[in-house]
Design a protein around this motif. Sequence first.
Motif, PDB file in Angstrom:
ATOM      1  N   LYS A   1      34.315  31.750  35.589  1.00  0.00           N
ATOM      2  CA  LYS A   1      32.973  31.952  36.145  1.00  0.00           C
ATOM      3  C   LYS A   1      32.944  33.057  37.197  1.00  0.00           C
ATOM      4  O   LYS A   1      31.877  33.561  37.544  1.00  0.00           O
ATOM      5  N   ASN A   2      34.140  33.427  37.707  1.00  0.00           N
ATOM      6  CA  ASN A   2      34.228  34.448  38.751  1.00  0.00           C
ATOM      7  C   ASN A   2      34.710  35.797  38.232  1.00  0.00           C
ATOM      8  O   ASN A   2      35.111  36.657  39.022  1.00  0.00           O
ATOM      9  N   VAL A   3      34.700  35.980  36.912  1.00  0.00           N
ATOM     10  CA  VAL A   3      35.084  37.277  36.340  1.00  0.00           C
ATOM     11  C   VAL A   3      34.021  38.305  36.698  1.00  0.00           C
ATOM     12  O   VAL A   3      32.851  38.160  36.341  1.00  0.00           O
ATOM     13  N   ASN A   4      34.450  39.345  37.404  1.00  0.00           N
ATOM     14  CA  ASN A   4      33.521  40.365  37.905  1.00  0.00           C
ATOM     15  C   ASN A   4      33.413  41.542  36.945  1.00  0.00           C
ATOM     16  O   ASN A   4      32.320  41.947  36.543  1.00  0.00           O
ATOM     17  N   ILE A   5      34.551  42.102  36.566  1.00  0.00           N
ATOM     18  CA  ILE A   5      34.582  43.288  35.703  1.00  0.00           C
ATOM     19  C   ILE A   5      35.685  43.123  34.667  1.00  0.00           C
ATOM     20  O   ILE A   5      36.767  42.618  34.974  1.00  0.00           O
ATOM     21  N   ILE A   6      35.402  43.564  33.452  1.00  0.00           N
ATOM     22  CA  ILE A   6      36.415  43.609  32.400  1.00  0.00           C
ATOM     23  C   ILE A   6      36.637  45.070  32.032  1.00  0.00           C
ATOM     24  O   ILE A   6      35.687  45.810  31.770  1.00  0.00           O
ATOM     25  N   ALA A   7      37.893  45.489  32.035  1.00  0.00           N
ATOM     26  CA  ALA A   7      38.225  46.900  31.784  1.00  0.00           C
ATOM     27  C   ALA A   7      38.177  47.203  30.285  1.00  0.00           C
ATOM     28  O   ALA A   7      37.836  46.351  29.460  1.00  0.00           O
ATOM     29  N   ASN A   8      38.527  48.448  29.945  1.00  0.00           N
ATOM     30  CA  ASN A   8      38.520  48.854  28.536  1.00  0.00           C
ATOM     31  C   ASN A   8      39.920  49.141  27.997  1.00  0.00           C
ATOM     32  O   ASN A   8      40.065  49.680  26.894  1.00  0.00           O
ATOM     33  N   ASN A   9      40.960  48.787  28.767  1.00  0.00           N
ATOM     34  CA  ASN A   9      42.334  49.100  28.374  1.00  0.00           C
ATOM     35  C   ASN A   9      42.934  47.958  27.540  1.00  0.00           C
ATOM     36  O   ASN A   9      43.936  47.345  27.883  1.00  0.00           O
ATOM     37  N   GLU A  10      42.328  47.720  26.424  1.00  0.00           N
ATOM     38  CA  GLU A  10      42.706  46.608  25.551  1.00  0.00           C
ATOM     39  C   GLU A  10      44.076  46.833  24.918  1.00  0.00           C
ATOM     40  O   GLU A  10      44.439  47.938  24.556  1.00  0.00           O
ATOM     41  N   ARG A  11      44.851  45.739  24.788  1.00  0.00           N
ATOM     42  CA  ARG A  11      46.113  45.798  24.061  1.00  0.00           C
ATOM     43  C   ARG A  11      46.418  44.443  23.447  1.00  0.00           C
ATOM     44  O   ARG A  11      45.866  43.419  23.850  1.00  0.00           O
ATOM     45  N   LYS A  12      47.315  44.457  22.451  1.00  0.00           N
ATOM     46  CA  LYS A  12      47.706  43.240  21.740  1.00  0.00           C
ATOM     47  C   LYS A  12      48.961  42.667  22.367  1.00  0.00           C
ATOM     48  O   LYS A  12      49.931  43.387  22.602  1.00  0.00           O
ATOM     49  N   MET A  13      48.926  41.350  22.607  1.00  0.00           N
ATOM     50  CA  MET A  13      50.081  40.678  23.198  1.00  0.00           C
ATOM     51  C   MET A  13      50.165  39.283  22.600  1.00  0.00           C
ATOM     52  O   MET A  13      49.495  38.356  23.040  1.00  0.00           O
ATOM     53  N   GLY A  14      50.970  39.143  21.534  1.00  0.00           N
ATOM     54  CA  GLY A  14      51.006  37.868  20.833  1.00  0.00           C
ATOM     55  C   GLY A  14      49.652  37.572  20.226  1.00  0.00           C
ATOM     56  O   GLY A  14      49.069  38.409  19.540  1.00  0.00           O
ATOM     57  N   GLN A  15      49.128  36.386  20.496  1.00  0.00           N
ATOM     58  CA  GLN A  15      47.816  36.049  19.955  1.00  0.00           C
ATOM     59  C   GLN A  15      46.673  36.554  20.839  1.00  0.00           C
ATOM     60  O   GLN A  15      45.503  36.451  20.450  1.00  0.00           O
ATOM     61  N   LEU A  16      46.983  37.099  22.006  1.00  0.00           N
ATOM     62  CA  LEU A  16      45.952  37.618  22.899  1.00  0.00           C
ATOM     63  C   LEU A  16      45.672  39.087  22.613  1.00  0.00           C
ATOM     64  O   LEU A  16      46.591  39.894  22.467  1.00  0.00           O
ATOM     65  N   VAL A  17      44.392  39.429  22.534  1.00  0.00           N
ATOM     66  CA  VAL A  17      43.951  40.822  22.496  1.00  0.00           C
ATOM     67  C   VAL A  17      42.964  40.968  23.650  1.00  0.00           C
ATOM     68  O   VAL A  17      41.886  40.378  23.628  1.00  0.00           O
ATOM     69  N   SER A  18      43.337  41.729  24.681  1.00  0.00           N
ATOM     70  CA  SER A  18      42.533  41.717  25.898  1.00  0.00           C
ATOM     71  C   SER A  18      42.778  42.956  26.743  1.00  0.00           C
ATOM     72  O   SER A  18      43.854  43.561  26.685  1.00  0.00           O
ATOM     73  N   PRO A  19      41.808  43.336  27.560  1.00  0.00           N
ATOM     74  CA  PRO A  19      42.016  44.322  28.618  1.00  0.00           C
ATOM     75  C   PRO A  19      42.339  43.613  29.932  1.00  0.00           C
ATOM     76  O   PRO A  19      42.486  42.390  29.964  1.00  0.00           O
ATOM     77  N   TRP A  20      42.441  44.386  31.006  1.00  0.00           N
ATOM     78  CA  TRP A  20      42.559  43.802  32.348  1.00  0.00           C
ATOM     79  C   TRP A  20      41.239  43.135  32.731  1.00  0.00           C
ATOM     80  O   TRP A  20      40.160  43.534  32.267  1.00  0.00           O
ATOM     81  N   ILE A  21      41.342  42.139  33.608  1.00  0.00           N
ATOM     82  CA  ILE A  21      40.160  41.424  34.084  1.00  0.00           C
ATOM     83  C   ILE A  21      40.212  41.347  35.609  1.00  0.00           C
ATOM     84  O   ILE A  21      41.235  40.972  36.180  1.00  0.00           O
ATOM     85  N   LEU A  22      39.117  41.710  36.258  1.00  0.00           N
ATOM     86  CA  LEU A  22      38.984  41.594  37.716  1.00  0.00           C
ATOM     87  C   LEU A  22      38.241  40.311  38.046  1.00  0.00           C
ATOM     88  O   LEU A  22      37.121  40.080  37.577  1.00  0.00           O
ATOM     89  N   VAL A  23      38.893  39.463  38.849  1.00  0.00           N
ATOM     90  CA  VAL A  23      38.326  38.158  39.208  1.00  0.00           C
ATOM     91  C   VAL A  23      38.161  38.079  40.717  1.00  0.00           C
ATOM     92  O   VAL A  23      39.048  38.476  41.485  1.00  0.00           O
ATOM     93  N   ASP A  24      37.038  37.557  41.147  1.00  0.00           N
ATOM     94  CA  ASP A  24      36.761  37.375  42.574  1.00  0.00           C
ATOM     95  C   ASP A  24      37.222  35.998  43.058  1.00  0.00           C
ATOM     96  O   ASP A  24      37.294  35.040  42.278  1.00  0.00           O
ATOM     97  N   ASN A  25      37.519  35.919  44.362  1.00  0.00           N
ATOM     98  CA  ASN A  25      37.681  34.654  45.060  1.00  0.00           C
ATOM     99  C   ASN A  25      38.768  33.749  44.481  1.00  0.00           C
ATOM    100  O   ASN A  25      38.554  32.565  44.234  1.00  0.00           O
TER     101      ASN A  25
END
Length: 454
Positions: free
Chosen positions: A424-448
Amino acid sequence: MAVLEKNEMLSLAENTVSTALKKGAADAEAYIYEGQATNIGIEIGQISKSSRIIDRGLGIRVTVNNAIGFAYTNIIENPTATQDAISRAIGAAKASKPDNDWKGLPEKKSYTHAEKTYDNKLLELHAEDLVKIASTMIEAAASVNKRVFPIEGGVGVAYVSTAIANSNGIAVYDKGTMMESSLAAVAKEGNTVTPVCFEFNAERNYNIDPVWVGKEAGRLALSALKTKRIETSNTKIILTQFALQELFYYTLINAVKADNVQRDQSPFKGKINEKVASENVTIYDDGLIPGGLRTWSFDGEGVPQQKTPLIENGILRNFLYDNYAAKKEDKQSTGNASRAGYLSTPYVEATNFHVLPGTNTSDQIMNEVDDGLIIYYLQGAHSSNPVSGEFSVVATPAWKIRKGEITHSTRGVMLAGNIFELLKNVNIIANNERKMGQLVSPWILVDNVRVIGK
């Protein structure tokens, strides 16, 4: 490398099903698996071993009077061994209690071809080729700085093929390849030795970059030398793919599995179409991402893999189902039955757990942090509570960010919180996506996020 042919595998699967039905099974399913892998190991900065693994086997699942039985064999060339596995599966079913939730095996459907999952070049690679790649990776890490020492890792290629047939008319075959290079490194200065820093590259085709892997592992290790303590606080953190994979695997992914929901082991039960995350968060389980590390035409029961929306703009949309969990609710499987090769019956698992990227670059997301941390590696995520989402993990190392720049590394920092509150506190999601096992994701900036220093 010689491999089993498509017709050979399908014929074995279909004949196994036919024989099981003749022996008295009400439902029958055969799962044929072949895996071949060549691996080069790195220990203490040197190439230490070469291994070649070939594994073939048959798993047979049957029902008798609504009771389920399962058996397997790894001697698929011998008809007697196959007959024995069938008899053992039927015997196990007869000795088991009826399952009132069993409503039959999956039915035949149309399939989408999995794209960019097979590269014949990988089958042509020999151990000598992999040794050269491993040497290149080690040299790249050492070239970063004389204080950097590669310690362990490896290079490997693999080929997997599966064939599934059942008594409802399913008869499917798929094959795929994989290549991976990985390296762990430390940096030493005087009596100071950094924590292990790790990097890797995995692809379904011959497209890995061992130089990048080596240099990035070396860069991270070198940057971990300059260490300072930090104070306990609630702060902004950037979670890289390494950290996200650890946290999500033990919490969020379990929460969207339908069998956990049915057992009251998910906090998402009863929350379909409710807000469960920041509106910045959209997650799909996509078993058909081109080149995905978990991309196949069908799942472990022969059901077509698909793209399933899980969370859209923060709203919970669906859960993941295999055939058994789906039929308990009179629904359709989402193609999320997984297996441990031929050794197990199916269970619910994510395919490519895809966190949709945003528009910010990694530099832009760093610039959003005046005072915070960037987290690569976590220890202790396996002890997270999959039902409540509570976690307490060690980030070792993590790096301090001030005014958008990394200033130093930290050691012994703990992160504590709840994964469902974190979403619920995810502020920004980047565009630097990569594959890591079953996860496909970019960096995530989380507050608090609660950060406990020493």
